[in-house]
Design an enzyme around this catalytic site. Structure first.
Site, PDB file in Angstrom:
ATOM      1  N   SER A 146      40.419 -14.411  24.873  1.00  0.00           N
ATOM      2  CA  SER A 146      41.216 -15.615  24.664  1.00  0.00           C
ATOM      3  C   SER A 146      42.679 -15.497  25.041  1.00  0.00           C
ATOM      4  CB  SER A 146      41.107 -16.065  23.201  1.00  0.00           C
ATOM      5  OG  SER A 146      39.835 -16.606  22.946  1.00  0.00           O
ATOM      6  N   SER A 182      40.797 -19.189  24.257  1.00  0.00           N
ATOM      7  CA  SER A 182      41.281 -20.231  23.367  1.00  0.00           C
ATOM      8  C   SER A 182      42.799 -20.365  23.319  1.00  0.00           C
ATOM      9  CB  SER A 182      40.771 -19.970  21.939  1.00  0.00           C
ATOM     10  OG  SER A 182      41.274 -18.736  21.430  1.00  0.00           O
ATOM     11  N   LYS A 214      50.857 -19.076  19.242  1.00  0.00           N
ATOM     12  CA  LYS A 214      49.563 -19.728  19.074  1.00  0.00           C
ATOM     13  C   LYS A 214      49.443 -20.214  17.627  1.00  0.00           C
ATOM     14  CE  LYS A 214      44.628 -18.793  20.023  1.00  0.00           C
ATOM     15  NZ  LYS A 214      43.685 -17.772  20.530  1.00  0.00           N
TER      16      LYS A 214
END
Length: 492
Positions: A174, A150, A75
């Site tokens: 997330s 996210s 990420k």
């Protein structure tokens, strides 16, 4: 798709070369990421060099580690030395960290090969990956729908076969929510189990790094690699790391499993509404499957989860308001010239932050302001303590808890443009962030439009092994998912 464990075993034994494994995944990315948009950056040259180093170790008779040659995606809020870490924000576009996050170092030391940095909602603030400054990521199961957020880029990368493993961060769900929407396994470890050093902070008392994988075994393997005490992180817990792989071989016979009544659908008996009926059906089917395997299943009550959303959206923005104050145009990142320092700061933040980040900063600043601190932030912290107590009480009667991961399956882009409608996507996941306990999402069948549904397994602090035992039992009996569709007539 070949699992991470199988790749590592083959590379370590010399039956496959890491460079061939990496080339295969880079080819998949090149062929299909233009449709999915999982990556902000693909690190092809670095991946090839790292894979060659792994092969050289094998040729020398040395063991590269438990993830030898396994492609991994990170990420884009995890610091990677000399490789841009943007948080999908114009504020950090092009920023090159001078160090690696602890988890990045741990994965590399275990032989993993980074293939790229994945897209996310800006500064990890969102539930759909629609808030990225660089455009949205699309769900590999339906390119017209969101992948969740996210960590949507990480989940989509795994679902699309771009990498068998990815790391994400989980502040209010997330990791788990996009894993559920993309048919993957996602783990939020106990707060402090995994070092946060090198994770760009959103809400420091919630943030936790964890793996997203194609199956429970791979997720457990990655969790074992990144877990452990880190002196560089003051919140890191000096606890022994269990053999998570061994936990997968345990049975659930005699385990007490509680289905959280407040998250089990309907609007009576204190249950929260707004759940897709198919999601609730999959939850109860999962509970029945555990009962058939010998678990003792009953209804659990965690009353404070009904206030979780409210508490979280006061505490997390308050922490974000403090953490994001460092982006002022002076030290690093974007700088927009102004007549004086005050104007430069104002123009920089206006240009660098997207609308969702600005909204949360303003909300958090208001909650912390004089005259409102006790009325809002203080009360939210008391709800957080109440949540912790309610979970502790539930765990006196049950070994693990069960709930949906997401109230719905993946939804079309733009369908949840209203903030409160979007925030409700995290109804089931936020409570574990408030308590700090571990939780994970396991694919279990499909819902509307034949899209994946995730069932959430929750456990007491530092009981990831027990949680994984239950997750593996669910995985063994879960209905199969159809392959993703990465383009016209294409499957992963």
């Amino acid at each position: 798709m070949t699992t991470a464990a199988a790749i590592a075993n083959d590379v370590r034994s010399g039956t496959r070369r890491a460079v061939d494994v990496v080339e295969g995944h880079l080819s998949q990315i090149e062929a299909h990421d233009s449709n999915v948009a999982a990556f902000n950056a693909v690190t092809a040259d670095e991946a090839r060099a790292a894979a060659a180093a792994v092969d050289a170790m094998v040729a020398d008779g040395r063991d590269p580690g438990p993830l030898a040659g396994v492609p991994v995606a990170y990420k884009d809020n995890l610091c990677t030395r000399g490789i841009a870490t943007t948080c999908s924000s114009r504020m950090l576009e092009g920023w090159l960290p001078p160090y690696d996050a602890t988890v990045v170092t741990a994965m590399a030391s275990a032989g993993a090969v980074m293939v790229g940095k994945t897209n996310l909602d800006e500064f990890a603030m969102g539930s759909s990956t629609e808030n990225s400054a660089f455009g949205p990521t699309r769900n590999p199961y339906d390119l017209a729908r969101v992948p969740g957020g996210s960590s949507g880029g990480s989940a989509a990368a795994v679902a699309a076969g771009f990498a068998p493993l990815a790391l994400g961060s989980d502040t209010g769900g997330s990791i788990r929510q996009p894993a559920a929407l993309c048919g993957a396994v996602g783990i939020k470890p106990t707060y402090g189990r995994v070092s946060r050093y090198g994770l760009v902070a959103f809400a420091s008392s919630f943030d936790q790094i964890g793996p997203i994988a194609g199956d429970v075994a791979d997720a457990a393997l990655a969790l074992g690699v990144i877990s452990g005490h880190d002196p560089a992180d003051s919140t890191s817990v000096p606890a022994e790391v269990p053999d998570f792989g061994a936990a997968l071989r345990e049975g659930v016979e005699g385990l007490r499993v509680g289905v959280i009544g407040e998250l089990a659908g309907g609007s009576s008996n204190g249950s929260l509404g707004g759940m897709d009926p198919e999601v609730i059906e999959r939850l109860h089917e999962a509970a029945d499957a555990l009962a058939d395997a010998g678990a003792r299943v009953g209804r659990a009550s965690v009353p404070a989860v009904t206030y979780g959303l409210t508490a979280y959206y006061l505490i997390a923005p308050a922490e974000a308001s403090s953490n994001l104050a460092r982006y002022d145009g002076t030290r690093y990142g974007l700088r927009v010239a102004g007549a004086d320092a005050e104007e430069m700061n104002r123009l920089t933040r206006r240009a660098g932050f997207g609308s969702e980040v600005k909204a949360r900063i303003m909300l958090g600043t208001f909650a912390l302001s004089a005259g409102y601190y006790d009325a809002y932030y203080g009360k939210a912290q008391r709800v957080r303590m109440l949540t912790r107590r309610d979970f502790d009480a539930a765990y006196t009667d049950f070994d693990v808890l069960l709930s949906p991961t997401s109230p719905c399956v993946a939804f079309p882009f733009g369908e949840r443009s209203d903030p409160m409608t979007m925030y409700r996507c995290d109804t089931c996941t936020i409570p574990s962030n408030l308590s700090g306990d571990p939780a994970m999402s396991v694919p279990f069948g499909t819902g509307a439009a034949d899209l994946p549904v995730g069932v959430q397994v929750l456990a007491p602090a530092m009981c990831e092994a027990r949680m994984l035992t239950v997750a593996a039992a669910l995985e063994r009996v879960a209905p199969p998912l159809r392959p993703p569709r990465l383009g016209a007539g294409e499957e992963s």
